[in-house]
Design an enzyme around this catalytic site. Structure first.
Site, PDB file in Angstrom:
ATOM      1  N   TYR A  61     -12.677  -3.434  12.642  1.00 24.21           N
ATOM      2  CA  TYR A  61     -11.240  -2.955  12.625  1.00 24.21           C
ATOM      3  C   TYR A  61     -10.182  -3.078  13.645  1.00 24.21           C
ATOM      4  O   TYR A  61      -9.059  -3.608  13.417  1.00 24.21           O
ATOM      5  CB  TYR A  61     -11.363  -1.336  12.236  1.00 24.21           C
ATOM      6  CG  TYR A  61     -10.098  -0.526  11.857  1.00 24.21           C
ATOM      7  CD1 TYR A  61      -9.488  -0.695  10.838  1.00 24.21           C
ATOM      8  CD2 TYR A  61      -9.732   0.451  12.985  1.00 24.21           C
ATOM      9  CE1 TYR A  61      -8.333  -0.161  10.570  1.00 24.21           C
ATOM     10  CE2 TYR A  61      -8.302   1.312  12.545  1.00 24.21           C
ATOM     11  CZ  TYR A  61      -7.534   0.788  11.268  1.00 24.21           C
ATOM     12  OH  TYR A  61      -6.824   1.683  11.116  1.00 24.21           O
ATOM     13  N   GLY A  82       0.939  -1.159  -0.138  1.00 27.01           N
ATOM     14  CA  GLY A  82       0.076   0.103   0.039  1.00 27.01           C
ATOM     15  C   GLY A  82       0.670   1.246   0.168  1.00 27.01           C
ATOM     16  O   GLY A  82       0.757   2.149   0.898  1.00 27.01           O
TER      17      GLY A  82
HETATM   18  P1  NAD Z   1      -4.858   5.162   2.662  1.00 29.27           P
HETATM   19  O1  NAD Z   1      -6.189   4.646   2.564  1.00 29.27           O
HETATM   20  O2  NAD Z   1      -4.293   6.244   2.338  1.00 29.27           O
HETATM   21  O3  NAD Z   1      -3.877   3.949   2.108  1.00 29.27           O
HETATM   22  C1  NAD Z   1      -4.173   2.480   2.197  1.00 29.27           C
HETATM   23  C2  NAD Z   1      -3.374   1.597   1.483  1.00 29.27           C
HETATM   24  O4  NAD Z   1      -3.592   0.195   1.543  1.00 29.27           O
HETATM   25  C3  NAD Z   1      -3.346   1.951  -0.087  1.00 29.27           C
HETATM   26  O5  NAD Z   1      -1.961   2.201  -0.674  1.00 29.27           O
HETATM   27  C4  NAD Z   1      -4.221   1.047  -0.629  1.00 29.27           C
HETATM   28  O6  NAD Z   1      -3.500   0.808  -1.824  1.00 29.27           O
HETATM   29  C5  NAD Z   1      -3.698  -0.378   0.118  1.00 29.27           C
HETATM   30  N1  NAD Z   1      -4.976  -1.348   0.057  1.00 29.27           N
HETATM   31  C6  NAD Z   1      -6.382  -0.821   0.334  1.00 29.27           C
HETATM   32  N2  NAD Z   1      -6.866  -1.892  -0.161  1.00 29.27           N
HETATM   33  C7  NAD Z   1      -6.132  -2.647  -0.424  1.00 29.27           C
HETATM   34  C8  NAD Z   1      -6.259  -4.032  -0.963  1.00 29.27           C
HETATM   35  N3  NAD Z   1      -7.462  -4.606  -1.141  1.00 29.27           N
HETATM   36  N4  NAD Z   1      -5.224  -4.674  -1.522  1.00 29.27           N
HETATM   37  C9  NAD Z   1      -4.126  -4.392  -1.424  1.00 29.27           C
HETATM   38  N5  NAD Z   1      -3.755  -3.089  -0.906  1.00 29.27           N
HETATM   39  C10 NAD Z   1      -4.821  -2.300  -0.232  1.00 29.27           C
HETATM   40  O7  NAD Z   1      -4.707   4.862   4.304  1.00 29.27           O
HETATM   41  P2  NAD Z   1      -3.353   5.325   5.226  1.00 29.27           P
HETATM   42  O8  NAD Z   1      -4.115   6.216   6.194  1.00 29.27           O
HETATM   43  O9  NAD Z   1      -2.245   5.788   4.668  1.00 29.27           O
HETATM   44  O10 NAD Z   1      -3.113   3.991   6.200  1.00 29.27           O
HETATM   45  C11 NAD Z   1      -1.913   3.208   6.038  1.00 29.27           C
HETATM   46  C12 NAD Z   1      -1.896   2.207   7.176  1.00 29.27           C
HETATM   47  O11 NAD Z   1      -2.077   2.835   8.583  1.00 29.27           O
HETATM   48  C13 NAD Z   1      -3.359   1.419   7.261  1.00 29.27           C
HETATM   49  O12 NAD Z   1      -2.922  -0.077   7.743  1.00 29.27           O
HETATM   50  C14 NAD Z   1      -4.286   2.047   8.268  1.00 29.27           C
HETATM   51  O13 NAD Z   1      -5.099   1.061   9.033  1.00 29.27           O
HETATM   52  C15 NAD Z   1      -3.070   2.615   9.116  1.00 29.27           C
HETATM   53  N6  NAD Z   1      -3.605   3.644   9.948  1.00 29.27           N
HETATM   54  C16 NAD Z   1      -3.966   4.852   9.392  1.00 29.27           C
HETATM   55  C17 NAD Z   1      -4.509   5.884  10.400  1.00 29.27           C
HETATM   56  C18 NAD Z   1      -4.741   7.298  10.040  1.00 29.27           C
HETATM   57  O14 NAD Z   1      -5.184   8.053  10.601  1.00 29.27           O
HETATM   58  N7  NAD Z   1      -4.657   7.505   8.439  1.00 29.27           N
HETATM   59  C19 NAD Z   1      -4.331   5.697  11.654  1.00 29.27           C
HETATM   60  C20 NAD Z   1      -4.017   4.554  12.106  1.00 29.27           C
HETATM   61  C21 NAD Z   1      -3.547   3.326  11.305  1.00 29.27           C
END
Ligand code: NAD
Length: 248
Positions: A155, A14
């Site tokens: 989640y 991702g």
């Molecule tokens: P985002 O939605 O911007 O990116 C998520 C990534 O996951 C994308 O690059 C996407 O291509 C990939 N992805 C989604 N579905 C997929 C699938 N079916 N197959 C393969 N890849 C897939 O999200 P983000 O905020 O950058 O989140 C990244 C990580 O951080 C995640 O694991 C999320 O749970 C975690 N997170 C985010 C936050 C936040 O506030 N943004 C907080 C805590 C944890």
């Protein structure tokens, strides 16, 4: 001492947007070769064409963790590498719903992307790291892998699970100099957050968070980069919560 990622090969799932993209860009600027997954084959093709014109140190793969054939094909490609020094299990999805409205399909999809995909990659890549006597792995969880709030039961189940996987793997792999840690971000300004939170909710959060702002992707990436780096020799099985003090 500086972080030195020259001659290091690191896989980030991702990595075409959000936190994953920041980590991939930072590692690339520190000299790493980065293997990056995205879900959109057209976008991946375009990104590979652009990378070909540059240093070829960014290599993109199209994989959808919700499609078994796509996952199997990707794992075959990964297993061709003789060396992978770092792995960041970052891909994740979050569909908010109270438990009474949660769909089994949401449970299946969140488990597949958030927990099964890290398991599959740990399973495929740890033998390569063991053989080379070196590996640094970061699994991205969340503050909702430490606490939970309404609409986040599914989640949270996946994100609490991530740290269980980290601790277990850290015990299996430490003797081979393969260190495994979790990073749990708080509220980060990315597409995922913008989809799930209103502007008012974001403003309120910035008041509640002791550091008085939501995180930038760089705040998370800095910690991930340290854990993957040559400066981390003795930290394994830990969960580093990067949340500006929100869960304190
Ligand atoms: P985002 O939605 O911007 O990116 C998520 C990534 O996951 C994308 O690059 C996407 O291509 C990939 N992805 C989604 N579905 C997929 C699938 N079916 N197959 C393969 N890849 C897939 O999200 P983000 O905020 O950058 O989140 C990244 C990580 O951080 C995640 O694991 C999320 O749970 C975690 N997170 C985010 C936050 C936040 O506030 N943004 C907080 C805590 C944890």
């Amino acid at each position: 001492m500086q972080f030195d990622f020259r001659n290091k090969i690191i896989l980030i799932t991702g990595g075409t947007r959000g936190i994953g993209k920041q980590v991939a860009d930072d590692l690339y600027s520190l000299g790493a070769t980065v293997l990056i997954t995205g879900t959109n084959p057209k976008e991946v093709k375009t990104l590979n064409e652009a990378a070909e014109k540059g240093s070829k140190k960014k290599i993109y793969f199209a994989v959808d963790f919700l499609k078994p054939e796509s996952v199997n094909q990707f794992l075959k490609e990964v297993k061709k590498y003789n060396r992978i020094d770092g792995l960041v299990n970052n891909a994740g999805i979050n569909r908010l719903n109270p438990i009474q409205n949660a769909q089994v399909s949401d449970w299946d999809d969140m488990l597949n992307v958030n927990l099964t995909s890290p398991f599959l990659l740990l399973n495929a890549i740890s033998p390569i790291m063991i053989q080379n006597g070196y590996g640094r792995i970061v699994n991205i969880s969340s503050i909702f892998g430490v606490i939970s709030k309404e609409k986040r039961s599914v989640y949270s189940a996946t994100k609490f699970g991530i740290h269980g996987l980290t601790v277990g793997c850290s015990n299996d792999l430490a003797r081979y100099n393969v260190l495994v840690n979790t990073v749990s971000p708080g509220f980060v300004l990315t597409d995922l957050t913008k989809k799930n939170l209103t502007k008012t909710e974001m403003a309120t959060l910035s008041e509640i968070i002791p550091i008085k702002r939501m995180a930038e992707t760089k705040d998370i990436s800095n910690v991930v980069v340290f854990l993957l780096s040559n400066l981390n020799h003795y930290l394994t099985g830990q969960n580093i919560v990067v949340d500006g003090g929100y869960t304190n």
